[in-house]
Scaffold this active site. Structure first.
Site, PDB file in Angstrom:
ATOM      1  N   THR A 199     -62.421 -34.379 -44.815  1.00  0.00           N
ATOM      2  CA  THR A 199     -63.159 -34.807 -45.990  1.00  0.00           C
ATOM      3  C   THR A 199     -64.420 -33.976 -46.233  1.00  0.00           C
ATOM      4  O   THR A 199     -64.867 -33.296 -45.329  1.00  0.00           O
ATOM      5  CB  THR A 199     -63.571 -36.257 -45.669  1.00  0.00           C
ATOM      6  OG1 THR A 199     -62.412 -36.939 -45.253  1.00  0.00           O
ATOM      7  CG2 THR A 199     -64.225 -36.980 -46.758  1.00  0.00           C
ATOM      8  N   ARG A 220     -50.549 -43.152 -49.523  1.00  0.00           N
ATOM      9  CA  ARG A 220     -51.444 -43.496 -48.406  1.00  0.00           C
ATOM     10  C   ARG A 220     -52.919 -43.307 -48.824  1.00  0.00           C
ATOM     11  O   ARG A 220     -53.281 -42.316 -49.436  1.00  0.00           O
ATOM     12  CB  ARG A 220     -51.094 -42.604 -47.222  1.00  0.00           C
ATOM     13  CG  ARG A 220     -52.010 -42.769 -45.995  1.00  0.00           C
ATOM     14  CD  ARG A 220     -53.071 -41.708 -45.959  1.00  0.00           C
ATOM     15  NE  ARG A 220     -53.925 -41.825 -44.790  1.00  0.00           N
ATOM     16  CZ  ARG A 220     -55.112 -41.243 -44.689  1.00  0.00           C
ATOM     17  NH1 ARG A 220     -55.591 -40.517 -45.672  1.00  0.00           N
ATOM     18  NH2 ARG A 220     -55.848 -41.402 -43.618  1.00  0.00           N
ATOM     19  N   VAL A 221     -53.745 -44.272 -48.511  1.00  0.00           N
ATOM     20  CA  VAL A 221     -55.194 -44.167 -48.788  1.00  0.00           C
ATOM     21  C   VAL A 221     -55.919 -44.382 -47.473  1.00  0.00           C
ATOM     22  O   VAL A 221     -55.609 -45.325 -46.734  1.00  0.00           O
ATOM     23  CB  VAL A 221     -55.637 -45.225 -49.816  1.00  0.00           C
ATOM     24  CG1 VAL A 221     -57.144 -45.133 -50.044  1.00  0.00           C
ATOM     25  CG2 VAL A 221     -54.896 -45.029 -51.137  1.00  0.00           C
ATOM     26  N   GLY A 222     -56.894 -43.522 -47.172  1.00  0.00           N
ATOM     27  CA  GLY A 222     -57.661 -43.651 -45.930  1.00  0.00           C
ATOM     28  C   GLY A 222     -58.973 -44.376 -46.141  1.00  0.00           C
ATOM     29  O   GLY A 222     -59.083 -45.293 -46.962  1.00  0.00           O
ATOM     30  N   ASP A 223     -59.988 -43.956 -45.417  1.00  0.00           N
ATOM     31  CA  ASP A 223     -61.284 -44.633 -45.408  1.00  0.00           C
ATOM     32  C   ASP A 223     -62.175 -44.289 -46.593  1.00  0.00           C
ATOM     33  O   ASP A 223     -63.122 -45.032 -46.902  1.00  0.00           O
ATOM     34  CB  ASP A 223     -62.037 -44.259 -44.130  1.00  0.00           C
ATOM     35  CG  ASP A 223     -62.246 -42.740 -44.040  1.00  0.00           C
ATOM     36  OD1 ASP A 223     -61.235 -41.999 -43.987  1.00  0.00           O
ATOM     37  OD2 ASP A 223     -63.411 -42.295 -44.058  1.00  0.00           O
ATOM     38  N   GLY A 271     -62.830 -37.929 -40.868  1.00  0.00           N
ATOM     39  CA  GLY A 271     -61.946 -38.030 -39.713  1.00  0.00           C
ATOM     40  C   GLY A 271     -60.698 -38.827 -40.015  1.00  0.00           C
ATOM     41  O   GLY A 271     -60.259 -38.903 -41.171  1.00  0.00           O
ATOM     42  N   GLY A 313     -58.732 -41.561 -41.088  1.00  0.00           N
ATOM     43  CA  GLY A 313     -59.101 -42.685 -41.956  1.00  0.00           C
ATOM     44  C   GLY A 313     -58.654 -44.039 -41.444  1.00  0.00           C
ATOM     45  O   GLY A 313     -59.369 -45.032 -41.600  1.00  0.00           O
TER      46      GLY A 313
HETATM   47  N1  GLY Z   1     -60.957 -39.302 -43.745  1.00  0.00           N
HETATM   48  C1  GLY Z   1     -60.050 -38.987 -44.760  1.00  0.00           C
HETATM   49  C2  GLY Z   1     -58.789 -39.719 -44.714  1.00  0.00           C
HETATM   50  O1  GLY Z   1     -58.401 -40.200 -43.653  1.00  0.00           O
HETATM   51  O2  GLY Z   1     -58.152 -39.840 -45.738  1.00  0.00           O
END
Ligand code: GLY
Length: 288
Positions: free
Chosen positions: A153, A181-184, A205, A207
């Site tokens: 990121t 997919r969606v992370g943090d 990192g 997510g």
């Molecule tokens: N830190 C970005 C993600 O995991 O999408």
């Protein structure tokens, strides 16, 4: 908005990841460019919310980083799906988008959502909002090529001369991830948070691990009682409960900067009032 003029502070990152030797220069120079531009704005009295957007736009434009249309990795279907978030630490307004495609600067879409009632739009809804706001889809772009294994990121935290904190974060997600997919990154308290009275923080990192331990939120808990460098370290130890790599950049309400990472590298740029911009590829370089 506070009226008393105080010291500004700025920190940005280009991802908690491995950086291959042939990508070190681009990572360092990209951070220096972004931090120098942000420093100039803060020195002139710009508000932190404008500065974090401007800095992340510069990083999104740079193919060295996994964010925006030119640096983002592709998912399992070979498609770029991007997430971005921005938060105003004075008002606690949030703008976040996820799964957005074909937009040059997802952070600009998130910024336009900042003063709306909704705080988070995904997929088709985010695309519709972007279209309504006049963003054009750019269809003929090629996916970025990164030599480093794992690619993360970009983010920025700023404190302006008026004491206001803001944060912005943007990503192309994880290479080969499931479609949708969606992370943090768009999750407040996980990938980001800013409250001028509590601190500002942006994560990078894995997510899923960051979300499981609400990494940004844990940093804010620890920073009440310690230097932000120590608070970052304490928060990162919680990854033992949800194994993965991560990095954090942060600014405490008084303008003290902190950062750290568990990944092999973390490309970070810092500057503050009276202190020139510096860029590092790992925390240990700061102490040299
Ligand atoms: N830190 C970005 C993600 O995991 O999408």
């Amino acid at each position: 908005m506070h009226n008393i003029k105080t010291n500004w502070a700025l920190i940005a990152h280009g991802g908690a990841k491995d950086i291959a030797p042939d990508e070190e220069l681009a990572n360092r120079e990209g951070l220096m460019e972004a931090i120098a531009a942000g420093s100039t704005l803060l020195e002139k009295g710009a508000h932190s919310i404008d500065v974090v957007e401007a800095v992340v736009k510069i990083l999104e434009k740079n193919p060295a980083y996994n964010a925006g249309l030119y640096g983002s990795v592709t998912n399992e279907d070979g498609i770029i799906e991007m997430d971005a978030s921005i938060m105003d630490g004075e008002t606690l307004d949030i703008g976040a988008v996820a799964g957005i495609q074909d937009i040059e600067h997802p952070i600009m879409v998130a910024r336009l959502l900042l003063r709306e009632k909704a705080i988070f739009l995904v997929g088709d809804g985010a695309a519709k909002f972007a279209k309504e706001k006049g963003f054009s889809r750019i269809l003929n772009h090629s996916p970025a090529k990164h030599n480093s294994p794992g690619c993360d990121t970009v983010g920025c935290v700023a404190r302006d001369k008026y004491g206001a904190l803001a944060v912005a974060t943007s990503t192309g997600g994880l290479e080969g991830a499931k479609a949708g997919r969606v992370g943090d990154v768009p999750l407040p308290g996980c990938g980001f948070y800013a409250d001028s009275k509590r601190g500002g923080v942006s994560a990078s990192g894995d997510g899923e691990s960051i979300a499981r331990i609400m990494l940004a939120s844990e940093f804010l808990y620890f920073v009440r009682d310690m230097h932000p460098d120590q608070a970052v370290e304490r928060a990162l130890t919680l990854l033992e409960k949800a194994p993965g790599e991560a990095g954090l950049i942060a600014i405490a309400p008084d303008g003290t900067i902190g950062w750290g990472h568990t990944s092999p590298n973390f490309a970070v740029g810092v500057a503050s009032e009276g202190v020139k911009p510096s860029a590092y590829l790992k925390k240990s370089e700061e102490k040299l």
